[in-house]
Design a protein around this motif. Structure first.
Motif, PDB file in Angstrom:
ATOM      1  N   ILE A 284       0.824  -1.207   0.000  1.00 56.91           N
ATOM      2  CA  ILE A 284       0.000   0.000   0.000  1.00 56.91           C
ATOM      3  C   ILE A 284       0.858   1.257   0.000  1.00 56.91           C
ATOM      4  CG2 ILE A 284      -1.660   1.332   1.342  1.00 56.91           C
ATOM      5  CD1 ILE A 284      -2.917  -1.264   2.238  1.00 56.91           C
ATOM      6  N   VAL A 285       1.820   1.314   0.950  1.00 54.54           N
ATOM      7  CA  VAL A 285       2.646   2.513   1.053  1.00 54.54           C
ATOM      8  C   VAL A 285       3.542   2.665  -0.173  1.00 54.54           C
ATOM      9  CG1 VAL A 285       4.425   3.660   2.418  1.00 54.54           C
ATOM     10  CG2 VAL A 285       2.579   2.437   3.560  1.00 54.54           C
ATOM     11  N   GLY A 286       4.053   1.541  -0.687  1.00 52.46           N
ATOM     12  CA  GLY A 286       4.874   1.619  -1.894  1.00 52.46           C
ATOM     13  C   GLY A 286       4.112   2.187  -3.072  1.00 52.46           C
ATOM     14  N   THR A 287       2.813   1.850  -3.162  1.00 50.83           N
ATOM     15  CA  THR A 287       1.994   2.394  -4.233  1.00 50.83           C
ATOM     16  C   THR A 287       1.643   3.849  -3.999  1.00 50.83           C
ATOM     17  OG1 THR A 287       1.062   0.190  -4.612  1.00 50.83           O
ATOM     18  CG2 THR A 287      -0.149   2.065  -5.519  1.00 50.83           C
ATOM     19  N   LEU A 288       1.330   4.192  -2.738  1.00 58.29           N
ATOM     20  CA  LEU A 288       0.983   5.575  -2.427  1.00 58.29           C
ATOM     21  C   LEU A 288       2.142   6.525  -2.696  1.00 58.29           C
ATOM     22  CD1 LEU A 288      -0.975   5.147   0.933  1.00 58.29           C
ATOM     23  CD2 LEU A 288      -1.929   5.628  -1.307  1.00 58.29           C
ATOM     24  N   LEU A 289       3.360   6.093  -2.359  1.00 53.87           N
ATOM     25  CA  LEU A 289       4.530   6.961  -2.515  1.00 53.87           C
ATOM     26  C   LEU A 289       5.251   6.733  -3.832  1.00 53.87           C
ATOM     27  CD1 LEU A 289       6.045   6.818   1.091  1.00 53.87           C
ATOM     28  CD2 LEU A 289       4.379   8.399   0.147  1.00 53.87           C
ATOM     29  N   ASN A 290       4.745   5.813  -4.637  1.00 54.47           N
ATOM     30  CA  ASN A 290       5.348   5.529  -5.940  1.00 54.47           C
ATOM     31  C   ASN A 290       6.829   5.164  -5.804  1.00 54.47           C
ATOM     32  OD1 ASN A 290       5.236   5.180  -8.707  1.00 54.47           O
ATOM     33  ND2 ASN A 290       5.895   7.271  -9.128  1.00 54.47           N
TER      34      ASN A 290
ATOM     35  N   LYS B  38       8.750  -1.028  -5.371  1.00 55.49           N
ATOM     36  CA  LYS B  38       7.751  -1.381  -4.365  1.00 55.49           C
ATOM     37  C   LYS B  38       6.330  -1.100  -4.844  1.00 55.49           C
ATOM     38  CE  LYS B  38      10.541  -2.590  -0.960  1.00 55.49           C
ATOM     39  NZ  LYS B  38      10.514  -3.929  -0.340  1.00 55.49           N
ATOM     40  N   THR B  39       6.179  -0.092  -5.696  1.00 54.97           N
ATOM     41  CA  THR B  39       4.837   0.286  -6.122  1.00 54.97           C
ATOM     42  C   THR B  39       4.203  -0.801  -6.977  1.00 54.97           C
ATOM     43  OG1 THR B  39       3.545   1.927  -7.316  1.00 54.97           O
ATOM     44  CG2 THR B  39       5.768   1.509  -8.135  1.00 54.97           C
ATOM     45  N   LYS B  40       2.914  -0.950  -6.818  1.00 52.03           N
ATOM     46  CA  LYS B  40       2.144  -1.881  -7.640  1.00 52.03           C
ATOM     47  C   LYS B  40       1.512  -1.163  -8.838  1.00 52.03           C
ATOM     48  CE  LYS B  40       3.022  -5.190  -4.790  1.00 52.03           C
ATOM     49  NZ  LYS B  40       3.984  -6.235  -5.152  1.00 52.03           N
ATOM     50  N   ASP B  41       1.795   0.139  -8.948  1.00 57.38           N
ATOM     51  CA  ASP B  41       1.228   0.926 -10.036  1.00 57.38           C
ATOM     52  C   ASP B  41       2.329   1.265 -11.028  1.00 57.38           C
ATOM     53  OD1 ASP B  41      -0.361   2.530 -11.628  1.00 57.38           O
ATOM     54  OD2 ASP B  41      -0.044   4.307 -10.383  1.00 57.38           O
TER      55      ASP B  41
ATOM     56  N   GLY C 171      -2.452   3.697  -8.014  1.00 56.58           N
ATOM     57  CA  GLY C 171      -2.284   4.189  -6.664  1.00 56.58           C
ATOM     58  C   GLY C 171      -2.213   5.699  -6.640  1.00 56.58           C
ATOM     59  N   TYR C 172      -2.074   6.248  -5.457  1.00 55.50           N
ATOM     60  CA  TYR C 172      -2.040   7.687  -5.270  1.00 55.50           C
ATOM     61  C   TYR C 172      -0.852   8.030  -4.386  1.00 55.50           C
ATOM     62  CZ  TYR C 172      -6.738   7.441  -7.119  1.00 55.50           C
ATOM     63  OH  TYR C 172      -7.800   7.191  -7.918  1.00 55.50           O
TER      64      TYR C 172
ATOM     65  N   ASP D 214     -13.952   5.502  -1.811  1.00 55.23           N
ATOM     66  CA  ASP D 214     -13.985   4.045  -1.911  1.00 55.23           C
ATOM     67  C   ASP D 214     -12.623   3.436  -1.626  1.00 55.23           C
ATOM     68  OD1 ASP D 214     -12.963   5.209  -4.141  1.00 55.23           O
ATOM     69  OD2 ASP D 214     -13.900   3.839  -5.579  1.00 55.23           O
ATOM     70  N   VAL D 215     -11.559   4.064  -2.145  1.00 52.26           N
ATOM     71  CA  VAL D 215     -10.213   3.562  -1.880  1.00 52.26           C
ATOM     72  C   VAL D 215      -9.864   3.746  -0.410  1.00 52.26           C
ATOM     73  CG1 VAL D 215      -7.780   3.766  -2.475  1.00 52.26           C
ATOM     74  CG2 VAL D 215      -9.524   4.077  -4.245  1.00 52.26           C
ATOM     75  N   ARG D 216     -10.200   4.920   0.124  1.00 53.84           N
ATOM     76  CA  ARG D 216      -9.882   5.195   1.539  1.00 53.84           C
ATOM     77  C   ARG D 216     -10.609   4.231   2.461  1.00 53.84           C
ATOM     78  NH1 ARG D 216     -12.639   8.556   4.901  1.00 53.84           N
ATOM     79  NH2 ARG D 216     -13.722   9.531   3.144  1.00 53.84           N
ATOM     80  N   HIS D 217     -11.876   3.957   2.160  1.00 55.72           N
ATOM     81  CA  HIS D 217     -12.636   3.041   3.005  1.00 55.72           C
ATOM     82  C   HIS D 217     -12.051   1.632   2.966  1.00 55.72           C
ATOM     83  CE1 HIS D 217     -16.431   5.785   2.685  1.00 55.72           C
ATOM     84  NE2 HIS D 217     -15.542   6.230   3.564  1.00 55.72           N
ATOM     85  N   ALA D 218     -11.615   1.204   1.795  1.00 58.21           N
ATOM     86  CA  ALA D 218     -11.034  -0.138   1.676  1.00 58.21           C
ATOM     87  C   ALA D 218      -9.759  -0.253   2.500  1.00 58.21           C
ATOM     88  CB  ALA D 218     -10.753  -0.455   0.212  1.00 58.21           C
ATOM     89  N   ILE D 219      -8.876   0.764   2.395  1.00 59.15           N
ATOM     90  CA  ILE D 219      -7.619   0.732   3.151  1.00 59.15           C
ATOM     91  C   ILE D 219      -7.896   0.843   4.640  1.00 59.15           C
ATOM     92  CG2 ILE D 219      -5.439   1.934   3.544  1.00 59.15           C
ATOM     93  CD1 ILE D 219      -5.410   2.696   0.616  1.00 59.15           C
TER      94      ILE D 219
END
Length: 517
Positions: free
Chosen positions: A323-329, A333-336, A348-349, A391-396
């Motif tokens: 999650i953090v890897g995707t958020l911080l790109n 580590k990022t999945k995006d 991700g964001y 929706d993304v925030r609620h899932a996390i």
């Protein structure tokens, strides 16, 4: 100890020896101190092994000098001489095994430890909540299936932790870990089938101690190594097995599993949603895990061939890293990425967590499992409130809440079904190992020789065992020749006699304040 060098500790011993009377028996060097500890230590077995993990040189193989499977030498080559001919050469690989039976006996030899080993039966709070493995249905089922075992409160139920440290790096045994577990398995069989006679120092009686393997603690790859089930590829789920539905991402070149809806209740609204998932409704239900006897019937006739054919991780941490890897790109580590977007994986964001991010490299560095634990349960769901869509925030946030609930010391079993139903859209299972990983960190601190980390760990652990034994043994022993303090025993508890309040003057308070500063 705390990175203290042998030379520095030797100098300290020399200083203490000069301060004490002339006839004192304090060791004068680190080497002499270690020699003094050796007779007090418990047995440590050094069993030679093959680098290919074919066999252990014990029992029927103890006198062999070449591997009976691959024909390789048991010993290292030295000065161009084949190890098969030079029997004085060091072994190629060594298994350090600490036998569990004498260590169990030492536990019961201490009255306090022997008493605490029965806490689950005589001191545990029973209110229907989950605080201890003894509150679990599995514990009660074992008592009903094996009443003779369950009626003896001193019998042990053990957990096998197989994660957190790998001193062999890429040469780890992997699926061949069975070879190195053989001595432990033999001891556990003896403890279950026959038991061993043990003295209980708390009740001052002898009894037959029996033990069983109650659970294993490991991540998913280690689960595959221990169970023998393939946890990689298209059929990686040990529950669904051949019914596992996977999706191959041609650009990312990996399998993903999108059929989480089968674990939802049959009336859950997500089952009918098509556009949000794979364009289909979900009518299947999840399979039940196989029972022990069914698994045994499948594997009892399997002929296992151990050894490599040639010479040559925890759920919350993994979720947090992703999650953090995707958020911080974070690169790597990022999945995006481009490949992921081609496979239509949700993007991700970006976010910024200053205390956990290296602003120079723009990535998280040095995060351990406990750091991820704190991040997931106390920070992440707050940080993303204004950074992500609802929706993304609620899932996390639900993921963070899930781990927060299962980390509590007390768990209400009535919540578990609802909790699992809420989390199956993102995660499927749970397991915890923070105490074990923290202890692994302590063991890693014993490493003094990085070329032989396992030897350093064994030496440090053996010394710790001796020190703990001596500390417990001498706890209630009166010293000889040392006067007893008149204050001994008077500083415990809360005083009630002569209790009065003394309010100092302003001048005295200012002087005390100045002295402290």
């Amino acid at each position: 100890m705390n990175g203290w060098s042998d030379k520095s500790f030797t100098q300290l011993l020399e200083l203490f020896k000069k301060m004490l009377p002339d006839d004192n028996e304090l060791p004068i060097s680190t080497y002499e101190a270690k020699q003094m500890l050796c007779p007090l230590g418990m047995e440590i077995k050094k069993i030679h092994a093959r680098p290919n993990d074919c066999v252990l040189y014990w029992k029927e193989y103890c006198d062999l000098h070449v591997c009976p499977k691959c024909g390789a030498s048991r010993y290292k080559r030295k000065n161009g001489v084949n190890g098969c001919e030079d029997k004085k050469s060091p072994p190629v690989k060594v298994l350090w095994y600490l036998p569990v039976i004498p260590r169990f006996k030492r536990l019961f030899a201490n009255p306090n430890d022997a008493k605490n080993l029965q806490w689950h039966a005589k001191g545990r709070k029973e209110d229907g909540k989950l605080r201890h493995p003894a509150d679990s249905p599995q514990w009660r089922n074992i008592n009903s299936m094996f009443p003779e075992f369950g009626n003896e409160n001193r019998n042990l139920r053990l957990g096998l932790c197989t994660d957190g440290m790998n001193p062999h790096g890429p040469k780890q045994p992997g699926n061949n870990i069975d070879v190195y577990l053989a001595p432990l398995v033999e001891d556990l069989k003896m403890l279950w089938d026959e038991g061993v006679m043990v003295f209980d120092a708390y009740s001052q009686t002898n009894f037959t101690l029996r033990a069983m393997l109650f659970c294993t603690i490991n991540d998913f790859p280690a689960y595959g190594n221990l169970s023998g089930y393939t946890t990689k590829g298209a059929k990686a789920c040990p529950i669904c097995e051949d019914e596992t539905t996977d999706l191959w991402l041609s650009n990312s070149r990996k399998n993903v599993f999108m059929s989480h809806r089968v674990f939802l209740p049959t009336n859950h609204p997500y089952r009918k949603r098509k556009k949000c998932f794979n364009g289909k409704t979900e009518t299947r239900v999840a399979r039940f895990p196989l029972l022990g006897h069914a698994i045994y019937e499948r594997v009892k006739n399997i002929n296992v061939d151990l050894g490599k054919t040639s010479k040559h991780a925890e759920k919350e941490k993994n979720v947090c890293d992703s999650i953090v890897g995707t958020l911080l790109n974070i690169q790597g580590k990022t999945k995006d990425g481009i490949k992921a977007r081609k496979d239509m994986v949700p993007s991700g964001y970006s976010s910024n967590i200053k205390k956990l991010v290296s602003m120079k490299d723009l990535k998280l560095i040095g995060m351990k499992s406990h750091d991820c634990h704190v991040l997931m349960q106390h920070m992440l769901h707050v940080v993303i409130r204004d950074a992500l869509p609802n929706d993304v925030r609620h899932a996390i946030t639900k993921i963070c809440f899930f781990f927060n609930v299962i980390c509590n010391k007390v768990v209400d079993p009535e919540m578990l079904d609802d909790l699992q139903a809420d989390v199956v859209v993102t995660l499927l299972f749970l397991r915890y190992m923070y105490p074990f990983e923290r202890y692994m960190g302590i063991l890693k601190g014993y490493v003094r020789n990085r070329f032989r980390p396992e030897s350093s760990i064994i030496e440090g652990y053996a010394a710790e065992e001796v020190i703990e034994f001596c500390t417990d043994y001498l706890e209630n022993v009166e010293s000889i020749g040392v006067p007893k303090s008149r204050h001994e025993g008077r500083l415990t508890g809360k005083g009630v006699i002569g209790n009065k309040t003394d309010i100092p003057s302003a001048d005295m308070r200012d002087k005390a304040h100045q002295l402290v500063l």
